[in-house]
Design an enzyme around this catalytic site. Structure first.
Site, mmCIF file in Angstrom:
data_model
loop_
_atom_site.group_PDB
_atom_site.id
_atom_site.type_symbol
_atom_site.label_atom_id
_atom_site.label_comp_id
_atom_site.label_asym_id
_atom_site.label_seq_id
_atom_site.Cartn_x
_atom_site.Cartn_y
_atom_site.Cartn_z
ATOM 1 N N CYS A 112 12.028 88.925 83.249
ATOM 2 C CA CYS A 112 11.998 89.828 84.400
ATOM 3 C C CYS A 112 12.373 88.969 85.593
ATOM 4 O O CYS A 112 11.550 88.232 86.124
ATOM 5 C CB CYS A 112 10.614 90.455 84.573
ATOM 6 S SG CYS A 112 10.591 91.759 85.826
ATOM 7 N N CYS A 115 10.502 89.646 89.105
ATOM 8 C CA CYS A 115 9.043 89.675 89.179
ATOM 9 C C CYS A 115 8.456 89.257 87.849
ATOM 10 O O CYS A 115 8.806 88.219 87.327
ATOM 11 C CB CYS A 115 8.565 91.054 89.593
ATOM 12 S SG CYS A 115 9.159 92.307 88.444
ATOM 13 N N SER A 116 7.596 90.085 87.279
ATOM 14 C CA SER A 116 6.989 89.721 85.994
ATOM 15 C C SER A 116 6.583 90.954 85.201
ATOM 16 O O SER A 116 5.501 91.010 84.627
ATOM 17 C CB SER A 116 5.775 88.824 86.226
ATOM 18 O OG SER A 116 4.842 89.457 87.085
ATOM 19 N N CYS A 117 7.420 91.984 85.179
ATOM 20 C CA CYS A 117 7.124 93.169 84.380
ATOM 21 C C CYS A 117 6.929 92.768 82.926
ATOM 22 O O CYS A 117 7.730 92.017 82.371
ATOM 23 C CB CYS A 117 8.263 94.183 84.488
ATOM 24 S SG CYS A 117 8.220 95.130 86.020
#
Length: 212
Positions: A112, A115-117
Site C-alpha cells: 500500500c 498508507c498501510s491498507c
C-alpha cells in the site's frame, strides 16, 4: 519491474501517521506501561502473537480451503469478499477483497504505497515493515530485490506483479500449493500458509518444514 497495477486512493482512511483509533491505542498503551500495569515485554509477545499466529490463521484457512476445494477456489476468484465471509471472516478492513493467485509463471506481491491498507479480518495485525516507507516505496521500484531481502529468490523468468491496496480494494495472495501435499486435510494444509506468503513476501512452507 513488471505488471505493477496502481489504483488511485479516494477518501482514504489512512495516512502516513496513526489513525484516530491507533493514536488512542498508543496513548493507552503508554499510560498503562507508565503506571506499571503492563510489562512492555509481555505486550510485545501479545502483539507478535496476533501479528504472526492468531490473525493470519484466518487467511491460512481460506488458502487451505481454496487449495483443496475447487468449487470454493472458483468462488474465491469470482468474489473473494463473499467467499471469505463464508468462513466467517468479515468486518472492517476486510471489505472489497480480491484474491490474486501465484502460478509457476507469476508471483504476486501486495503493498500500500500511500498508507498501510491491510486486510485485518484475514491477516490479523499488519507487520511493522508493511507500514514502513522503505517497503512501500521499494516494493514497487525493486520487488525482486525486496523479495531477496525476505529470503525469497525467484527464477528470472517468473513475472512479479505488484498490487497496490487502496481504501476500496485489498488483496490476498494465494500462494502455490507445495508439491507432496496430495490428500492432506485443510487443517494440515493451513499449517503451510504463512502471513508473508499471503502478502507475497514469502512462499508457503514445504511439507518437511511442518510436523507430521
Amino acid at each position: 519491474m513488471s505488471g505493477h497495477d496502481h489504483h488511485h486512493h479516494h477518501d482514504h482512511e489512512h495516512d502516513n501517521h496513526f489513525t484516530p483509533i491507533e493514536a488512542r491505542v498508543r496513548a493507552l498503551e503508554s499510560l498503562m506501561v507508565e503506571k506499571g500495569y503492563v510489562d512492555p515485554a509481555a505486550l510485545d509477545v501479545i502483539i507478535d502473537t496476533y501479528e504472526t499466529k492468531v490473525g493470519p490463521r484466518n487467511g491460512a484457512r481460506v488458502v487451505a480451503k481454496a487449495w483443496s476445494d475447487p468449487a470454493y477456489a472458483a468462488r474465491l476468484k469470482q468474489d473473494a469478499t463473499a467467499a471469505i465471509a463464508e468462513l466467517g471472516y468479515t468486518g472492517r478492513q476486510g471489505e472489497h477483497m480480491v484474491s490474486v493467485w501465484n502460478t509457476p509463471d507469476e508471483h504476486n506481491m501486495v503493498v500500500c504505497t500511500l498508507c498501510s491498507c491491510y486486510p485485518w479480518s484475514v491477516l490479523g495485525l499488519p507487520p511493522v515493515w508493511y507500514k514502513s516507507p522503505p517497503y512501500r516505496s521499494r516494493a514497487v521500484i525493486d520487488p525482486r530485490g525486496v523479495l531477496a531481502e525476505f529470503g525469497v529468490t525467484l527464477p528470472e523468468a517468473k513475472r512479479i506483479r505488484v498490487w497496490d491496496s487502496t481504501a476500496e480494494i485489498r488483496y490476498l495472495v494465494i500462494p502455490e500449493r507445495p508439491a507432496g501435499t496430495e490428500g492432506w486435510s485443510e487443517e494440515r494444509l493451513a499449517d503451510l500458509v504463512t502471513r508473508d506468503a499471503m502478502i507475497g513476501t514469502g512462499l508457503a512452507r514445504q511439507p518437511a518444514e511442518v510436523a507430521a
